[in-house]
Enzyme design. Structure first.
Site, short mmCIF file in Angstrom:
data_model
loop_
_atom_site.label_atom_id
_atom_site.label_comp_id
_atom_site.label_asym_id
_atom_site.label_seq_id
_atom_site.Cartn_x
_atom_site.Cartn_y
_atom_site.Cartn_z
N LEU A 141 0.82 -1.21 0.00
CA LEU A 141 0.00 0.00 0.00
C LEU A 141 0.85 1.26 0.00
O LEU A 141 0.38 2.32 -0.41
CB LEU A 141 -0.91 0.03 1.23
CG LEU A 141 -2.02 -1.01 1.31
CD1 LEU A 141 -2.76 -0.89 2.63
CD2 LEU A 141 -2.98 -0.85 0.14
N GLY A 142 2.08 1.18 0.49
CA GLY A 142 2.89 2.38 0.57
C GLY A 142 4.31 2.11 1.00
O GLY A 142 4.71 0.97 1.26
N HIS A 186 0.31 5.73 8.86
CA HIS A 186 1.32 4.70 9.13
C HIS A 186 2.66 5.07 8.48
O HIS A 186 3.71 5.05 9.14
CB HIS A 186 0.80 3.37 8.60
CG HIS A 186 1.73 2.21 8.72
ND1 HIS A 186 1.54 1.21 9.64
CD2 HIS A 186 2.84 1.87 8.01
CE1 HIS A 186 2.50 0.30 9.50
NE2 HIS A 186 3.31 0.68 8.51
N GLU A 187 2.64 5.38 7.18
CA GLU A 187 3.89 5.64 6.45
C GLU A 187 4.58 6.91 6.94
O GLU A 187 5.82 6.95 7.04
CB GLU A 187 3.62 5.73 4.95
CG GLU A 187 3.08 4.45 4.33
CD GLU A 187 3.96 3.24 4.60
OE1 GLU A 187 5.18 3.40 4.79
OE2 GLU A 187 3.42 2.13 4.64
N HIS A 232 6.70 6.19 9.81
CA HIS A 232 8.05 5.74 9.44
C HIS A 232 8.93 6.93 9.05
O HIS A 232 10.10 7.00 9.43
CB HIS A 232 7.99 4.76 8.26
CG HIS A 232 7.41 3.43 8.59
ND1 HIS A 232 7.68 2.75 9.75
CD2 HIS A 232 6.57 2.63 7.87
CE1 HIS A 232 7.04 1.59 9.74
NE2 HIS A 232 6.35 1.49 8.62
N THR A 243 4.38 -0.09 23.99
CA THR A 243 3.72 -0.92 22.97
C THR A 243 4.07 -2.37 23.27
O THR A 243 5.24 -2.76 23.16
CB THR A 243 4.18 -0.54 21.55
OG1 THR A 243 5.59 -0.69 21.45
CG2 THR A 243 3.79 0.88 21.22
N ASP A 294 -7.66 -0.32 8.51
CA ASP A 294 -7.81 1.07 8.93
C ASP A 294 -8.77 1.27 10.10
O ASP A 294 -8.52 2.09 10.98
CB ASP A 294 -8.30 1.91 7.75
CG ASP A 294 -7.19 2.24 6.77
OD1 ASP A 294 -6.16 1.53 6.79
OD2 ASP A 294 -7.35 3.19 5.98
#
Length: 411
Positions: free
Chosen positions: A176-177, A227-228, A231, A252, A289
């Site tokens: 997706l990315g 999300h991307e 990063h 986490t 999502d």
């Protein structure tokens, strides 16, 4: 009736096909432990200092390059609408600000307001007014996040020291990315710096934006970009890209692997604690999502550490004021005087679009540099030092009857 049944079957097949072969992105940067140790030391320094230069809300200017294959420029398909793009910016601000009353809000005890806001850049690299959306036609029908970053950049690129470049295209290979991690020379930790030409984020057009246009379920809440960009800001996947790995964030819980479920049901892992619940709601997981709505306090601390040590991220945030209104007709800032690097950098801010010129003269009044701008907004000039020569120079910025003079020393 038969036509309707066929349509329903096609929708089900499309949904399953799109969802089942997809990963959000390739593995992130969990394999660089020295970098993460450095980040952790910076986080501790920040805790002890209590205050830092990047504390408070950070604003990030964005350009969205829509790479489409509609030769006539018509909207539709890969040439997504302005509305779909605006919905994505809205999602980013909901998610990164943990905005109450939106899908980005959570009441998790470790949930954090990242205090980062995104806006479509109102000024392009040439100082002209823009809406921050750059549409470019390409006959190439799909792009790989693993091998086509330079192809995308060759089609469209704005200075990554001033803009977050987001390329939206038809992606192949089941991803997706993709986002470039903020590599560089971090105070003696030498890593290969990402070429500024490809430093940004790549997103599939079917996963960019929220519930409209070309967006497809189950990636239709705009969380791929959330999300991307995580990063791009220095976060890694919560399972550390290995079995029961670490993302260097204590809040986490460890996970055995990526969560690829199409539902939001609880998932358990047997890592340091038996049958511990995975944080499936974390934006740095692989869940769909609708499950995602949490950044944690430790993730926020890591991002703030990155903003403090990554030179390109630091510069981008520092240059964000270029896009904000100023009270004076023109504000001129010289970034570094004496000039010791390869370039003289000069930041010009204006309160409205106007004509102005920039000149640099030597002590005898001879011009060594000049450039005119017509109906332009603010910008940053990077003038090669070799054009200026060495010694005392005088910088002039002239607009009508306004003139600003600065004395420079070029070493």
């Amino acid at each position: 009736m038969k036509k309707r049944i066929l349509s329903v079957l096609f929708f089900i097949f499309s949904f399953q096909s799109f969802a089942q072969h997809i990963d959000r992105c390739p593995p992130s940067m969990g394999k660089y432990p020295r970098l993460h140790e450095l980040l952790n030391s910076k986080i501790e320094e920040k805790k002890n200092a209590r205050k830092s230069a990047n504390e408070g809300v950070v604003r990030i200017p964005v350009v969205v390059h829509v790479i489409h294959n509609n030769a006539n420029g018509a909207l539709g398909g890969t040439n997504i609408s302005d509305g779909q793009i605006l919905s994505q910016i809205e999602v980013l601000n909901e998610d990164y600000r943990r905005k109450i009353g939106t899908p980005g809000y959570n009441n998790h005890p470790d949930g954090a307001d990242m205090e980062i806001e995104f806006f479509l850049a109102p000024i392009d690299p040439e100082g002209r007014e823009t809406n921050g959306i750059n549409r470019v036609y390409s006959a190439k029908r799909s792009f790989s996040v693993l091998s086509d970053a330079y192809n995308l950049s060759d089609l469209a690129y704005w200075d990554s020291n001033r803009y977050l470049n987001i390329w939206v295209a038809n992606l192949s290979g089941g991803y997706l990315g993709f986002a470039e991690f903020p590599f560089g020379n971090f105070e003696g930790l030498e890593l290969q710096e990402v070429d500024e030409k490809i430093d940004g984020v790549i997103i599939d057009y079917r996963a960019f934006g929220r519930k409209m246009g070309a967006v497809e379920e189950p990636y239709n809440y705009g969380r791929t970009a959330t999300h991307e960009i995580g990063h791009w800001l220095g976060l890694i996947h919560i399972w550390g890209d290995e079995y029961c790995g670490t993302d260097f964030c204590d809040d986490t819980p460890p996970a055995e692997s990526a969560n690829r479920t199409l539902t939001c049901n609880d998932i358990l892992s047997n890592c340091r604690v038996r049958n511990s619940r995975n944080m499936i709601e974390n934006f740095l997981d692989y869940t769909v999502d609708s499950c995602m709505n949490v950044f944690t306090n430790d993730q926020k601390a890591r991002v703030r550490a990155i903003l403090g040590i990554s030179e390109r991220r630091k510069q981008l945030v520092a240059n964000a004021d270029l896009f904000f209104e100023v009270q004076e007709p023109i504000v001129v800032k010289v970034l570094g005087n004496p000039v010791v690097g390869e370039h003289l950098e000069c930041k010009i801010q204006v309160n409205q679009a106007r004509d102005y010129s920039v000149e640099i003269v030597d002590p005898l009044g001879r011009k060594v540099y000049s450039k005119n701008f017509t109906s332009a907004f603010g910008q940053i000039l990077k003038i090669p030092k070799k054009e200026l020569g060495q010694g005392v120079r005088h910088l002039k910025v002239i607009s009508g009857n306004l003139q600003f003079n600065y004395r420079l020393l070029v070493l």
